[in-house]
Design a protein around this motif. Sequence first.
Motif, PDB file in Angstrom:
ATOM      1  N   SER A 299       0.810  -1.222   0.000  1.00  0.00           N
ATOM      2  CA  SER A 299       0.000   0.000   0.000  1.00  0.00           C
ATOM      3  C   SER A 299       0.843   1.271   0.000  1.00  0.00           C
ATOM      4  N   LYS A 300       2.145   1.128  -0.058  1.00  0.00           N
ATOM      5  CA  LYS A 300       3.013   2.305   0.026  1.00  0.00           C
ATOM      6  C   LYS A 300       3.145   3.023  -1.310  1.00  0.00           C
ATOM      7  N   ARG A 301       3.382   4.317  -1.202  1.00  0.00           N
ATOM      8  CA  ARG A 301       3.665   5.154  -2.370  1.00  0.00           C
ATOM      9  C   ARG A 301       5.188   5.275  -2.462  1.00  0.00           C
ATOM     10  N   ILE A 302       5.757   4.864  -3.582  1.00  0.00           N
ATOM     11  CA  ILE A 302       7.202   4.714  -3.707  1.00  0.00           C
ATOM     12  C   ILE A 302       7.746   5.561  -4.859  1.00  0.00           C
ATOM     13  N   ALA A 303       8.907   6.152  -4.639  1.00  0.00           N
ATOM     14  CA  ALA A 303       9.672   6.767  -5.728  1.00  0.00           C
ATOM     15  C   ALA A 303      10.881   5.890  -5.982  1.00  0.00           C
ATOM     16  N   PHE A 304      11.128   5.573  -7.234  1.00  0.00           N
ATOM     17  CA  PHE A 304      12.266   4.726  -7.587  1.00  0.00           C
ATOM     18  C   PHE A 304      13.292   5.515  -8.371  1.00  0.00           C
ATOM     19  N   HIS A 305      14.523   5.502  -7.882  1.00  0.00           N
ATOM     20  CA  HIS A 305      15.633   6.082  -8.646  1.00  0.00           C
ATOM     21  C   HIS A 305      16.284   4.967  -9.439  1.00  0.00           C
ATOM     22  N   CYS A 306      16.164   5.030 -10.756  1.00  0.00           N
ATOM     23  CA  CYS A 306      16.762   4.008 -11.618  1.00  0.00           C
ATOM     24  C   CYS A 306      18.204   4.409 -11.933  1.00  0.00           C
ATOM     25  N   PRO A 307      19.186   3.667 -11.437  1.00  0.00           N
ATOM     26  CA  PRO A 307      20.582   4.020 -11.692  1.00  0.00           C
ATOM     27  C   PRO A 307      20.920   4.001 -13.181  1.00  0.00           C
ATOM     28  N   CYS A 308      21.891   4.818 -13.543  1.00  0.00           N
ATOM     29  CA  CYS A 308      22.333   4.853 -14.944  1.00  0.00           C
ATOM     30  C   CYS A 308      22.808   3.481 -15.410  1.00  0.00           C
ATOM     31  N   THR A 309      23.486   2.772 -14.516  1.00  0.00           N
ATOM     32  CA  THR A 309      24.022   1.465 -14.890  1.00  0.00           C
ATOM     33  C   THR A 309      22.922   0.445 -15.127  1.00  0.00           C
ATOM     34  N   LEU A 310      21.725   0.702 -14.611  1.00  0.00           N
ATOM     35  CA  LEU A 310      20.597  -0.197 -14.859  1.00  0.00           C
ATOM     36  C   LEU A 310      19.873   0.200 -16.148  1.00  0.00           C
ATOM     37  N   GLN A 311      19.586   1.503 -16.293  1.00  0.00           N
ATOM     38  CA  GLN A 311      18.755   1.905 -17.440  1.00  0.00           C
ATOM     39  C   GLN A 311      19.552   2.157 -18.711  1.00  0.00           C
ATOM     40  N   HIS A 312      20.799   2.623 -18.606  1.00  0.00           N
ATOM     41  CA  HIS A 312      21.564   2.940 -19.811  1.00  0.00           C
ATOM     42  C   HIS A 312      22.590   1.864 -20.166  1.00  0.00           C
ATOM     43  N   ALA A 313      23.272   1.317 -19.162  1.00  0.00           N
ATOM     44  CA  ALA A 313      24.284   0.283 -19.443  1.00  0.00           C
ATOM     45  C   ALA A 313      23.636  -1.072 -19.675  1.00  0.00           C
ATOM     46  N   GLN A 314      22.741  -1.487 -18.763  1.00  0.00           N
ATOM     47  CA  GLN A 314      22.115  -2.800 -18.891  1.00  0.00           C
ATOM     48  C   GLN A 314      20.785  -2.763 -19.657  1.00  0.00           C
ATOM     49  N   ARG A 315      20.310  -1.578 -19.958  1.00  0.00           N
ATOM     50  CA  ARG A 315      19.052  -1.394 -20.697  1.00  0.00           C
ATOM     51  C   ARG A 315      17.888  -2.097 -20.002  1.00  0.00           C
ATOM     52  N   LEU A 316      17.811  -1.905 -18.669  1.00  0.00           N
ATOM     53  CA  LEU A 316      16.745  -2.519 -17.877  1.00  0.00           C
ATOM     54  C   LEU A 316      15.840  -1.470 -17.242  1.00  0.00           C
ATOM     55  N   GLY A 317      15.768  -0.308 -17.870  1.00  0.00           N
ATOM     56  CA  GLY A 317      14.844   0.705 -17.375  1.00  0.00           C
ATOM     57  C   GLY A 317      13.423   0.188 -17.371  1.00  0.00           C
ATOM     58  N   GLY A 318      12.712   0.419 -16.296  1.00  0.00           N
ATOM     59  CA  GLY A 318      11.329  -0.032 -16.163  1.00  0.00           C
ATOM     60  C   GLY A 318      11.182  -1.409 -15.543  1.00  0.00           C
ATOM     61  N   ALA A 319      12.263  -2.169 -15.424  1.00  0.00           N
ATOM     62  CA  ALA A 319      12.151  -3.539 -14.909  1.00  0.00           C
ATOM     63  C   ALA A 319      11.806  -3.561 -13.418  1.00  0.00           C
ATOM     64  N   VAL A 320      12.509  -2.782 -12.625  1.00  0.00           N
ATOM     65  CA  VAL A 320      12.207  -2.734 -11.187  1.00  0.00           C
ATOM     66  C   VAL A 320      10.828  -2.136 -10.965  1.00  0.00           C
TER      67      VAL A 320
END
Length: 411
Positions: A299-320
Amino acid sequence: MQTNLSEAAQALERAEEAESILRACVHCGFCNATCPTYQLLGNELDGPRGRIYLIKQMLEGQPVTEKTQLHLDRCLSCRNCETTCPSGVRYHSLLDIGRAEVERRTTRPLSDRLLRAGLRHAVSRPKTFATLLGAGRAVRGLLPESLRDKIPAQAPAASPRPRARHARRVLMLEGCVQPSLAPNTNGAASRVLDRLGISVTPAPQAGCCGANEYHLNAQDAGLNRARRNIDAWWPAIEAGAEAIVISASGCGAFVKEYGDLLRFDQAYADKARRVSALARDLVEVITAEPLEALAPVASKRIAFHCPCTLQHAQRLGGAVEGVLTRLGFDLTSVANSHLCCGSAGTYSLTQPEIAKQLRDNKLDALEAGKPDAIVTANVGCQSHLNSAGRTHITHWIELVDSLLNPELEKN
């Protein structure tokens, strides 16, 4: 981009690679639109296109100056430009080649050399880092503000890990600073994986991934750490480990490049490719499992910081974000979520003014949606953002662990 490498540059091991990358660049400048340092400083040489020109000039035989070194040092290696580039320029590889050549052809000031040597030796060794962190806590009040903010006042607690009991087995990289700065992260990962029927096989000889030394231009030392990790993991790989799970996205991005970085090493090339093929960010493993069947709706409201190494290096933006949404968490919108927080490995210590600006901008964006909690996927980002003393930030897997095992949150 037309190039004419000098004879000296043509003799470099990665000369053909550098020339190929340079020729792929079409000068369009789209990269500058998403480059954090260009956005802050507004200098062409502090954007990818300008840095590519500097590297090109150097490889064509022009003198290397302190200006060349400064602008290459200021790059975060966030790889945002690679996500933006319509020509597929492998900028980070060219940057590695360029930085190594600058290091070979120039001499840094003594203070700079000492700082970088200290970071290479302290950060890459978990026991050394833990000892220094403990000493820093003891004298925290006497330290300069820039260093004091980096040291948590208290050592975080880590809950017990489950014993290995399942047929499905994975390896896990413990890392270098994470065991001291965020010791519960891999524990939480182990517990969540255990609930999903996956056990973690210990490999204590595997330590730092090597990225810290490699990106501080001690590239041979970084590759030697990669070789030691391969040796430490290899028996379990041969025994059937299905993946190497990595909870720090910065480490994961580097391990996934072992195969490329060691492709010229006859003794390790094949093993390195195998290790890179098995490397998985934690979210890649979790995503494929029926996680929501095990947990109540959050039920929590969450903000997620997607690290550059996740979204740009590994191309996993949106996965978490996808995993958290499946579990019922309400995710806030984060403005400019593609931009770096300023951590970038040791960047926050070597370029503190730029790193602090980026950190504060990122926290403003994360806090704007008034979330109940902020989570990320990399210990470096977590530590850097927490150094501001604002909203406390943890790894997203700890949030999932507390949902699956609420009794741990009470202890």
